[in-house]
Every structure is written in structure tokens, then in C-alpha cells.
Write an enzyme that holds these catalytic residues in place. Structure first.
Site, PDB file in Angstrom:
ATOM      1  N   GLU A 162       0.806  -1.226   0.000  1.00 38.92           N
ATOM      2  CA  GLU A 162       0.000   0.000   0.000  1.00 38.92           C
ATOM      3  C   GLU A 162       0.836   1.272   0.000  1.00 38.92           C
ATOM      4  O   GLU A 162       0.634   2.164  -0.835  1.00 38.92           O
ATOM      5  CB  GLU A 162      -0.925  -0.007   1.222  1.00 38.92           C
ATOM      6  CG  GLU A 162      -1.748   1.275   1.373  1.00 38.92           C
ATOM      7  CD  GLU A 162      -2.242   1.489   2.796  1.00 38.92           C
ATOM      8  OE1 GLU A 162      -3.037   2.419   2.986  1.00 38.92           O
ATOM      9  OE2 GLU A 162      -1.808   0.747   3.694  1.00 38.92           O
ATOM     10  N   ALA A 209       5.843  -7.597 -13.459  1.00 37.11           N
ATOM     11  CA  ALA A 209       7.088  -7.481 -12.691  1.00 37.11           C
ATOM     12  C   ALA A 209       6.934  -7.978 -11.253  1.00 37.11           C
ATOM     13  O   ALA A 209       7.923  -8.032 -10.522  1.00 37.11           O
ATOM     14  CB  ALA A 209       7.566  -6.025 -12.682  1.00 37.11           C
ATOM     15  N   LYS A 213      11.765 -12.224  -5.005  1.00 31.95           N
ATOM     16  CA  LYS A 213      13.037 -12.371  -5.711  1.00 31.95           C
ATOM     17  C   LYS A 213      14.278 -12.454  -4.820  1.00 31.95           C
ATOM     18  O   LYS A 213      15.389 -12.592  -5.330  1.00 31.95           O
ATOM     19  CB  LYS A 213      13.215 -11.205  -6.683  1.00 31.95           C
ATOM     20  CG  LYS A 213      13.249  -9.827  -6.032  1.00 31.95           C
ATOM     21  CD  LYS A 213      13.376  -8.745  -7.095  1.00 31.95           C
ATOM     22  CE  LYS A 213      13.440  -7.371  -6.484  1.00 31.95           C
ATOM     23  NZ  LYS A 213      13.589  -6.316  -7.500  1.00 31.95           N
ATOM     24  N   LYS A 255      18.646 -15.807 -12.997  1.00 34.61           N
ATOM     25  CA  LYS A 255      18.694 -17.000 -12.144  1.00 34.61           C
ATOM     26  C   LYS A 255      17.897 -18.159 -12.750  1.00 34.61           C
ATOM     27  O   LYS A 255      17.998 -19.295 -12.289  1.00 34.61           O
ATOM     28  CB  LYS A 255      18.131 -16.686 -10.756  1.00 34.61           C
ATOM     29  CG  LYS A 255      18.715 -15.462 -10.082  1.00 34.61           C
ATOM     30  CD  LYS A 255      20.177 -15.607  -9.764  1.00 34.61           C
ATOM     31  CE  LYS A 255      20.700 -14.451  -8.925  1.00 34.61           C
ATOM     32  NZ  LYS A 255      20.564 -13.135  -9.587  1.00 34.61           N
ATOM     33  N   LYS A 267      11.130 -18.886 -11.233  1.00 36.99           N
ATOM     34  CA  LYS A 267      11.075 -17.965 -12.372  1.00 36.99           C
ATOM     35  C   LYS A 267      11.152 -18.736 -13.687  1.00 36.99           C
ATOM     36  O   LYS A 267      10.533 -18.357 -14.680  1.00 36.99           O
ATOM     37  CB  LYS A 267      12.193 -16.931 -12.281  1.00 36.99           C
ATOM     38  CG  LYS A 267      12.075 -15.978 -11.107  1.00 36.99           C
ATOM     39  CD  LYS A 267      10.793 -15.173 -11.139  1.00 36.99           C
ATOM     40  CE  LYS A 267      10.869 -14.018 -12.120  1.00 36.99           C
ATOM     41  NZ  LYS A 267       9.662 -13.160 -12.038  1.00 36.99           N
ATOM     42  N   VAL A 292      19.791  -5.788 -11.162  1.00 37.61           N
ATOM     43  CA  VAL A 292      19.542  -4.420 -11.608  1.00 37.61           C
ATOM     44  C   VAL A 292      20.063  -3.451 -10.564  1.00 37.61           C
ATOM     45  O   VAL A 292      19.630  -3.479  -9.405  1.00 37.61           O
ATOM     46  CB  VAL A 292      18.032  -4.195 -11.849  1.00 37.61           C
ATOM     47  CG1 VAL A 292      17.766  -2.778 -12.307  1.00 37.61           C
ATOM     48  CG2 VAL A 292      17.518  -5.207 -12.868  1.00 37.61           C
ATOM     49  N   GLY A 294      20.471  -0.564  -8.147  1.00 39.30           N
ATOM     50  CA  GLY A 294      19.482   0.291  -7.522  1.00 39.30           C
ATOM     51  C   GLY A 294      18.168  -0.386  -7.232  1.00 39.30           C
ATOM     52  O   GLY A 294      17.271   0.214  -6.655  1.00 39.30           O
ATOM     53  N   VAL A 299      21.951  -7.954  -5.309  1.00 34.75           N
ATOM     54  CA  VAL A 299      23.075  -8.421  -4.475  1.00 34.75           C
ATOM     55  C   VAL A 299      24.335  -7.582  -4.682  1.00 34.75           C
ATOM     56  O   VAL A 299      25.301  -7.735  -3.958  1.00 34.75           O
ATOM     57  CB  VAL A 299      23.405  -9.900  -4.768  1.00 34.75           C
ATOM     58  CG1 VAL A 299      22.238 -10.787  -4.418  1.00 34.75           C
ATOM     59  CG2 VAL A 299      23.822 -10.090  -6.210  1.00 34.75           C
TER      60      VAL A 299
END
Length: 303
Positions: A162, A209, A213, A255, A267, A292, A294, A299
Site C-alpha cells: 500500500e 514485474a 526475488k 537465475k 522464475k 539491476v 538500484g 546483491v
């Protein structure tokens, strides 16, 4: 420019003893009283000769490969190093010396920019309703910002969290006032809620998306990972099929390539779900992202 800034600011703790430059034509030149001492390859010997305590890397446009080579030489010489940001940041902020900073992982990657076919992207998005699942996440929110550039009829942000969705809605209203952003709270595990949202907004493009993860966390929560990443994806795909969505893109993970983790396996299964349920005449695809920079859960900062 950097030398001039340092000299103008007595508070900066730098005494410039010389320049390094790989251009053979510049060797032994003197610039504002400071000599070009040699090339980058000579760094280790020059560090010892001049008792250098810090190397300032003043190459804003350096590629990742160049930065890695420079840092390897600094490490071999046992000398600390700092850099200055890219030219775009310099133009915005003004002044080099005040922006000396530690080298970041982004400097080392330095991937070559991809030139997008903006006309083709615009043709797929302009005037159409686009739905983004996981819209308030780091990847989903960036998708919303990029999609807004191509004048969609509306962007539907579907998100279970939220507060992040609330902040995204405010951001979109401020940054893209011309874009119709519709915030919808819900979980991809709730098939009925998904059908309700699809029925109300009738999207023709979906970017999926939403996912769990965090690799170590999913090792301890196998059933939750499967429920969300696999069955949740099936719910989104089935809702898209039911409402005749023509373009479906799932954000997958590197991955999923010969997966060795629960997250990667889920995935990969989600990719197979997207492929197997693709309706005839439509385009349902998966795209694999690496870590990615940011993004939540990357990791790279941990490493």
C-alpha cells in the site's frame, strides 16, 4: 578544471603533484605549473617516487573496462583512489572538486548504452492501456515512468504494498501530470481481484514485474515462492488471455538459466507458464534481467 577547482578551494586536502595521461603527445607537458609525469602504466613507480597518497580519476566518460584497468593499477600500487561523476551530473551540479567521490560499482560496469527503437516502442504503447504488476517495486516503478513517456491512454499500477503504491501515485501525478495513472491494490495470488482489475481497465499491454526475488529468503519459503512466482504468474496470464491482451511481457531473472536456487527455479517455471499459455495471434514473452543496479534486493550492494 579539477586542478583549478582544487587550487581555488583551500579547504580541499589535495596537493596535486602531477598528471597521468596515456596520450604520448602530452608526456612532459606542463599545465598550470603541474607536469604530466607519465602514462597510466607508470602509476606504481610514480606512486613510490612522489609518495602519492591518493589518485583522482578525472575521466567522467571512462568505460567500465577503462575503470577496471585504472583501479587494478591503483590496487597494485597500494594507493587509494577517488573519481568524479559523469558529465551529465557535472553540468547539473557545477564544479568538479566538490563532487569527488568513491568509485561505485556503476563506474566499473560501464555497459555500452543500447539504442532503443523509440518509434517501435511508441507504436506499441501510445494510446493504449498498459497494466504493470509489482508497479511500486524498483523495476515496476521504473517501467511506469518509462511507459509514461510514450503517451499511453492510461497506466494501471497493480501492487500489493500500500505505502509504496501511494508514493508512486503521488510521484506519477507530479512527474507525469499528463499521464493517467490508476493505482490498484491487490495480489497476483488473488485471481478474482486480477479479473476485476482487468475487466475494469481493459489493458491491451501487460508488464508483469510482481515476484518474490530475494534468493536466500526463498530458500526458506519454498511454498510461498511457488505460490507467488508460479501460480501468481499463471493468474496474471489467464486474466490477460481472458481479456484478450495482445502484448504480455514477464520480467524474469538470469537465475532462471539452469537454476540452482528456489527463486531461479520458480522464475523458470513462470517462463514456461507464459510460453505455454500464449494465445494464438498474441505476443507473450519473458525477458531475463540480471542484478539491476538500484533495485530492491540486488546483491551488488551486498557484495
Amino acid at each position: 578544471m579539477l586542478l583549478r577547482d582544487i587550487r581555488r578551494n583551500p579547504a580541499l586536502p589535495y596537493d596535486v603533484c602531477g598528471f597521468l595521461d596515456d596520450d604520448s603527445r602530452k608526456q612532459d607537458l606542463v599545465l598550470n605549473g603541474v607536469r604530466v609525469l607519465g602514462s597510466g602504466e607508470e602509476l606504481p613507480s610514480l606512486v613510490a617516487q612522489y609518495r602519492v597518497e591518493l589518485v583522482l580519476i578525472a575521466i567522467p566518460a571512462a568505460t567500465g573496462l577503462q575503470m577496471r584497468e585504472i583501479l587494478a593499477r591503483c590496487t597494485a600500487a597500494g594507493v587509494p583512489y577517488k573519481t568524479i561523476p559523469g558529465l551529465g551530473e557535472l553540468i547539473e551540479e557545477g564544479g568538479l572538486a566538490r563532487q569527488i567521490r568513491d568509485v561505485a560499482v556503476e563506474d566499473l560496469l560501464g555497459r555500452t548504452p543500447v539504442n532503443l527503437d523509440l518509434a517501435q516502442i511508441s507504436a506499441k504503447i501510445e494510446g493504449r492501456v498498459v497494466l504493470v504488476t509489482g508497479a511500486a517495486g524498483s523495476i515496476g516503478s521504473e517501467l511506469c515512468r518509462q511507459i509514461a513517456r510514450f503517451r499511453p491512454a492510461a497506466i494501471v499500477g497493480f501492487e500489493i504494498a500500500e505505502s509504496p503504491l501511494f508514493h508512486l501515485e503521488r510521484h506519477m501525478a507530479h512527474a507525469f501530470p499528463e499521464a493517467r495513472f490508476r493505482a490498484e491494490i491487490g495480489s497476483i495470488q488473488d485471481a478474482a481481484r486480477l479479473r476485476e482489475v482487468f475487466s475494469r481497465h481493459k489493458p491491451s499491454v501487460v508488464y508483469h514485474a510482481a515476484a518474490y526475488k530475494h534468493v536466500p529468503l526463498m530458500e526458506c519459503h519454498v511454498l510461498e515462492a511457488i505460490q507467488n512466482n508460479v501460480f501468481g504468474t499463471r493468474n496474471v496470464v489467464e486474466a490477460a488471455r481472458e481479456h484478450q491482451v495482445s502484448e504480455f511481457v514477464m520480467i524474469s531473472s538470469d537465475k532462471a538459466v539452469r537454476p540452482t536456487s528456489v527463486m531461479g527455479a520458480t522464475k523458470r517455471l513462470a517462463e514456461l507458464v507464459v510460453r505455454s499459455l500464449q494465445p494464438e495471434g498474441s505476443r507473450y514473452v519473458s525477458v531475463r534481467f540480471g542484478n539491476v543496479l538500484g533495485s530492491n534486493g540486488s546483491v551488488v550492494p551486498i557484495f
